[in-house]
Design an enzyme around this catalytic site. Sequence first.
Site, mmCIF file in Angstrom:
data_model
loop_
_atom_site.group_PDB
_atom_site.id
_atom_site.type_symbol
_atom_site.label_atom_id
_atom_site.label_comp_id
_atom_site.label_asym_id
_atom_site.label_seq_id
_atom_site.Cartn_x
_atom_site.Cartn_y
_atom_site.Cartn_z
ATOM 1 N N GLY A 53 -13.852 120.329 -20.995
ATOM 2 C CA GLY A 53 -14.704 119.784 -22.038
ATOM 3 C C GLY A 53 -16.015 120.535 -22.075
ATOM 4 O O GLY A 53 -16.446 121.116 -21.075
ATOM 5 N N SER A 54 -16.683 120.530 -23.216
ATOM 6 C CA SER A 54 -18.013 121.128 -23.286
ATOM 7 C C SER A 54 -19.044 120.111 -22.808
ATOM 8 O O SER A 54 -18.721 118.956 -22.551
ATOM 9 C CB SER A 54 -18.305 121.594 -24.706
ATOM 10 O OG SER A 54 -17.460 122.685 -25.016
ATOM 11 N N GLY A 55 -20.275 120.571 -22.673
ATOM 12 C CA GLY A 55 -21.334 119.688 -22.186
ATOM 13 C C GLY A 55 -21.698 119.956 -20.738
ATOM 14 O O GLY A 55 -22.567 119.297 -20.183
ATOM 15 N N HIS A 56 -21.012 120.940 -20.136
ATOM 16 C CA HIS A 56 -21.284 121.272 -18.739
ATOM 17 C C HIS A 56 -21.987 122.623 -18.594
ATOM 18 O O HIS A 56 -22.000 123.209 -17.518
ATOM 19 C CB HIS A 56 -19.985 121.318 -17.935
ATOM 20 C CG HIS A 56 -19.154 120.088 -18.060
ATOM 21 N ND1 HIS A 56 -19.649 118.844 -17.779
ATOM 22 C CD2 HIS A 56 -17.868 119.906 -18.462
ATOM 23 C CE1 HIS A 56 -18.691 117.939 -17.989
ATOM 24 N NE2 HIS A 56 -17.615 118.556 -18.413
ATOM 25 N N LYS A 104 -10.297 121.918 -13.496
ATOM 26 C CA LYS A 104 -10.936 120.781 -12.823
ATOM 27 C C LYS A 104 -9.953 119.614 -12.870
ATOM 28 O O LYS A 104 -9.336 119.351 -13.902
ATOM 29 C CB LYS A 104 -12.246 120.412 -13.532
ATOM 30 C CG LYS A 104 -13.276 121.555 -13.480
ATOM 31 C CD LYS A 104 -14.690 121.095 -13.797
ATOM 32 C CE LYS A 104 -14.885 120.548 -15.184
ATOM 33 N NZ LYS A 104 -14.550 121.471 -16.283
ATOM 34 N N ASP A 109 -7.516 117.427 -18.472
ATOM 35 C CA ASP A 109 -7.495 118.870 -18.210
ATOM 36 C C ASP A 109 -6.161 119.303 -17.632
ATOM 37 O O ASP A 109 -5.570 120.307 -18.051
ATOM 38 C CB ASP A 109 -8.632 119.246 -17.240
ATOM 39 C CG ASP A 109 -9.997 119.039 -17.861
ATOM 40 O OD1 ASP A 109 -10.371 117.872 -18.079
ATOM 41 O OD2 ASP A 109 -10.684 120.032 -18.138
ATOM 42 N N HIS A 219 -19.145 113.473 -16.694
ATOM 43 C CA HIS A 219 -18.833 113.154 -18.096
ATOM 44 C C HIS A 219 -19.519 111.881 -18.530
ATOM 45 O O HIS A 219 -19.098 111.236 -19.483
ATOM 46 C CB HIS A 219 -17.331 112.960 -18.286
ATOM 47 C CG HIS A 219 -16.533 114.122 -17.841
ATOM 48 N ND1 HIS A 219 -16.070 114.253 -16.554
ATOM 49 C CD2 HIS A 219 -16.138 115.238 -18.496
ATOM 50 C CE1 HIS A 219 -15.420 115.391 -16.444
ATOM 51 N NE2 HIS A 219 -15.450 116.007 -17.590
#
Lengths: 331, 331, 213, 213
Positions: A53-56, A104, A109, A219
Site C-alpha cells: 500500500g502507499s502511505g509508507h 510485507k 499483500d 496502516h
Amino acid sequence: MKKIINKPETVVDEMCEGIVSAFPGLLQLDAENRIISRKDIDAAKVNLISGGGSGHEPSHAGFVGTGMLDAAVCGDVFAAPSVIQILEAIKLVRSNKGVLLVVKNYSGDVMNFDGAAEMAEEDEDIRVEKVYVNDDVAVTNSLYTVGRRGVAGTVFVHKIAGALAEEGADLAAVKAMAEDVIANVRSMGVALTSCTVPAKGEPTFDITEGDMEFGVGIHGEPGVSREETVNAEILAKRITDRIIADIPFKAGDEVALLVNGLGGTPAMELFILNKEVQKILDKAGIGVYRTFVGNYMTSLDMAGASITLLRLSGEMKRLLDAPARTAALTI
Amino acid sequence: MKKIINKPETVVDEMCEGIVSAFPGLLQLDAENRIISRKDIDAAKVNLISGGGSGHEPSHAGFVGTGMLDAAVCGDVFAAPSVIQILEAIKLVRSNKGVLLVVKNYSGDVMNFDGAAEMAEEDEDIRVEKVYVNDDVAVTNSLYTVGRRGVAGTVFVHKIAGALAEEGADLAAVKAMAEDVIANVRSMGVALTSCTVPAKGEPTFDITEGDMEFGVGIHGEPGVSREETVNAEILAKRITDRIIADIPFKAGDEVALLVNGLGGTPAMELFILNKEVQKILDKAGIGVYRTFVGNYMTSLDMAGASITLLRLSGEMKRLLDAPARTAALTI
Amino acid sequence: MEKLKTTDVKKILDVMADTAIENEQYFCKLDAAAGDGDFGSTLAKGFKIIKENLEENSKYDIGELLKSSGMLIMKSCGGATGSLWGSAFRSAGKSAKGKAELTAVECREVLNDFCGGMKKVGGAEVGDKTLIDALDPAIKAMERSIEKGVKDIDTLLEEAEKAAADGAERTKEIIAKKGRATYLGKRSIGYPDAGAVAVSMMFKDVNNKLFRS
Amino acid sequence: MEKLKTTDVKKILDVMADTAIENEQYFCKLDAAAGDGDFGSTLAKGFKIIKENLEENSKYDIGELLKSSGMLIMKSCGGATGSLWGSAFRSAGKSAKGKAELTAVECREVLNDFCGGMKKVGGAEVGDKTLIDALDPAIKAMERSIEKGVKDIDTLLEEAEKAAADGAERTKEIIAKKGRATYLGKRSIGYPDAGAVAVSMMFKDVNNKLFRS
Ligand SMILES: Nc1ncnc2c1ncn2[C@@H]1O[C@H](COP(=O)(O)OP(=O)(O)O)[C@@H](O)[C@H]1O
Ligand SMILES: Nc1ncnc2c1ncn2[C@@H]1O[C@H](COP(=O)(O)OP(=O)(O)O)[C@@H](O)[C@H]1O
Ligand SMILES: [Mg+2]
Ligand SMILES: [Mg+2]
Ligand SMILES: [Mg+2]
Ligand SMILES: [Mg+2]
C-alpha cells in the site's frame, strides 16, 4: 484534514509522478500500473521487487536504484497493489536469473503477490521467489494465525538482499540472504497520533493528549494496547526490551539499528529516542555496527516512531555497507 | 504536547548526543558548547561553521561531514547559539586557511556570530569570514530594515561552498562562492499547522482547519498572511511564481530545486508538491538540474513545506554534484 | 422467479455495485474500527468499474460476465479485497461458464463457488471474523431450502439474507483470525467485520430492489 | 536613597532575575504573538545563572558584578537576548568600573551605557518596537529629573518606571523594524514588544520590592 494534495483520489498517481520527476536520471514510471523502476534494468542479475500500500514513503519507491530494489509497485493508500500491477512489475524487470518479491506479511499483500507470482510463473515463464517480512514483535497473541506483520525491518531486507543481487548472486542465494535477514530482524512501533487517510479525511483512530498506541502497525490500525504517554527513556526501554527479548538478542551480538519516524515526528525527537536506545543496547552489551535515524517506513502523517534491530552476520555487515544509490538512501 | 522527549530543558543536549551516537565514525560532540564537528578536522582547508537555533534538524548538524560543514553550533530551540559557543567552534576548527561562518540572517544569529567572529579575530588571531543567507522572499515590506531572513536555501550554501572548501580553495574563493549561491537562491514556505516549542508546550500560533500561514518562517513566527488552504497545484503556483519573479529566474536558467518539508509533513505530500513545481518550472522554460525532496530545514513538528530555487552556474553544478558524506546528505 | 437470466445477473451486479458505492464511507468506518479503514474505498473502486463494464458489455453470458468482473477487480483493486473478490468472481464465472440462465440450484452453486474462490485465496473459515462469516451461512441456508424442495430464487435469497445478517451480527463477538483486524487481538471484539456487513447489506439491497416488490 | 552600594545592585539584579524567572511563560507568550516565542526562556535562563552567581561572588565591585553578569549571559544565552543583554551588562560594567557605590547621576550613566551596549549590538532606535522603546524613555526621564535637581534614586526610578511603562505600551501601536517581529509587517501591530514589556516590569518590580516600602 490538512494535506498538501490535490484530491484524495489521485494522491498515489501524483506521488508516483512526483518521485520520478525528482530523480529522472535514476527512475522511470509505468503510470498505468504505478510501477517505479530503475531506468537501467539489468536482465543479467536477480531483480528485486517490493511494494504494498502507499502511505509508507519513502518505502518502497525511495529504495529503488543501484544496490537495493529494481522496482516498487504502489497500491492505493494502505491497500496492497493488485495482482495485475504486480504481474506487470515482474514482467518489467524479468531477468534470466529470476525475480525476488519482498512482501510485507499482511493478508492483502500476501494474496496479491502470491497471485501475481503464480501467474508470472505459469503464464510468463519467469522464475519468481518470494519472501515475507514479519518483523513486528508487537502482536504475540496466540489466537493470531496469520503470523507477524512486516514493518520497518523490510528496509534492511531491501538493502542487504539488494546488495547481494547487485553483486551477481543467484536467486537461491539472494532469497536465502533475504530470509536470513528476516529471521534476524525485529521491530516495534508506537503512535502518539493517528494518521489521516486522504480518502477518509479524518483520523483513523481518536486518541487523547495523554495517551499513545503501543505496538501500532503502519496502516493506522490501532496498536496492541493504549497506554499513557511516557518519556523518551521509558519508551525506548519498553520497546527495546521487548525486541531484545524476542529473538533474543544477546550480549556480544552486533546489530544494525533503525530508529524510524512514522511521518509526523521530527528528526529532533528521533535523535533523542536514538540516544536512549543506544544507552540500553550499550548496557546490554549489544554492539551497534551501524545506525539509521529517519523516516524510512512511515504511516502517512502519524506522529510516532519504531525501533528495529537486525542481528548482523559478517556477510550482512559487508552487504549493509555496500554502495546503494536510491532516492532515499545513498551509501 | 505530544513529543518523544524526556524534558523540555534537555532536548537540545540530548538531541546532540543522539546525532553523534548515530554517526560515531563521522561526528564528535563538544557537549558543553553543543558543537557537533567532523571527527577528522582538517586544519589545512578552509573550514565551514554553521548553526543557529535548534529545531531545524537535520540542519545544521546533519550536514557536518566531508564536503559540507566542518562544525555546527546548536543553540536552544529557535534561539541562536551564544557568542561563546560560536567562539569555541571557531577555535575547534581553526585552520591555516581560515574559517567561514554561514549565518542565517536573523538579528539574533547575526549578533552572536558577529560577536564571536570579532573575538576570534581579536583574541585568537583566527581569520574569520562570514556570509549571511537571506533567501526568504516572503517579506517584501519596505518598512523592513533587517533584510530578508535565511531559510532552506542555506543548505545549498553548505553544499556548494563546502565542496569548494573540500577541494582546497582559499577563504576568499569559498566566501565568494557562498555569496554567489546566496545571490542566486530564493525560498518561500507555507505552514498548515503551528509547531510546538517543547518549553512552551503548546502551539506557537492557533490556526483553524481551513487556513494556512503563507510565507511562514522557520521559527513558528507567523507568516506574512493567513489564507484559506488551497490544493497542491495552486499552492505550488503561488509560491513558485513569487520565487521566480524575485530574482527573476528566466527561461533558459538551470536550477537546483529543493522541496523541503517543515517537519510534520510526510514525503507523500512533498512529492505531490514537487510534481506541481516541476510542471510550473517546465512551463516557464526553467531547467531543473537536480531536485531534492525531503526534510532539510524544519520547524520542529510543523506541517508545511517550502520551495527553494537556486540558479546554477556551471561551477555550482559541479560542486553540487561533488561527493558529500554527512548524516543527512550523501552524494 | 425460477430462473435468473443474464440480464437479471446484471441487475444484481448493478445493485451490489450501488451498495458498495453508496456505503463507501460507512464500510471504511467499519474497517477503521479494527482494520485500516480502506475496505469501503477498495470495494467501491472495484464495483464502480464493474458497473461501468455492465453497460459496455451486453453480449456476455453469465459465466463471462462474472469472470470479466473478476478480472476487472483483479486489475484495479489491491488489498485483501482485490484478491478475494477477484478470485470469487472468477470462480463464480467458471461455475456459470456458458450459461445464459441459472436455476435456483445453479444459483446456489455459483454462489458457493464464489465463496470457494474467496476461501481458496484467503484461507479463512467460518469464525475467523471475515466476510466468510456472512457468506457461508447464507449459502448453507440456501442449501437447506433447496433440500426442502424450494425452487424459487426469491425464497432462497430471502433465507440467504437472514443468515447473512445473523452471521455479520455474530462477527461482533469474535476475535479476528484473518485480515488486518487480527493484530488487535481481543480489541477486535465489539466491532462487526466490515466485509461481513457489506455482504449482508448486498443481500438485503438485492432483495429489496429486485425481488421483494 | 542617595547612593547604591554593591549590595544594593545585587538586590536589584536579584529582583530583575525574579521578574525574568517568574514571567518566563508570560514573556514567551508575548514573543509568540509576533516573534518566535522563546524570549521568556532565554531571559530566564540567563538571569537564573546571574542569580546563582550573585550568591557565589560577594567580593566584586559594581563594575565587576555587572561585567561578570554580562559574561555569564554571553556564555549561556543565545538568541538576540544573549547578545543584547550580554553586551548591555558588559557596557554597564565598564561604566561602573572600580566603583563600590553609585550616585543618582552615576546610576543614570550606568543605565545609559547599558542601553548603549544594546544599541551598539542591535542597532535599534526608539520606534523600532524593541526593548529600546522602554529603556530609552526611562533613561531620558531620569535625565530630566536630574536636570531638575533630583538627587535621590527612588524618585529617579519612579520616573523611569512610568516612562518605561508608557514606552512598552506604545510598542503595541507600531510596526516592528528589528527582531523577529519584523517579518510580520503590519501584523505585528496590536501586540506589545516582549522585550519592552520585560524591561518595564523589571523597573516596576525593582521599585515595588526595593524602593517603595
Ligand atoms: N484472509 C481472508 N479471508 C477472507 N476474508 C478476508 C481475509 N482477510 C480479510 N478479509 C476480509 O476483507 C476485509 C478487509 O478488506 P480490505 O480492507 O481490503 O483488507 P486490507 O486493508 O487488510 O488489505 C475484512 O473486513 C474481511 O472481511
Ligand atoms: N536588534 C535589536 N535591538 C534591540 N532589541 C532587539 C533587537 N532584536 C530583538 N530585540 C528585542 O529582543 C526581543 C526578542 O528576543 P529573543 O526572543 O531572544 O530574540 P530571537 O528569538 O529573535 O532570537 C524582542 O522582543 C526585542 O525587544
Ligand atoms: Mg488496506
Ligand atoms: Mg528565538
Ligand atoms: Mg482494510
Ligand atoms: Mg524570540
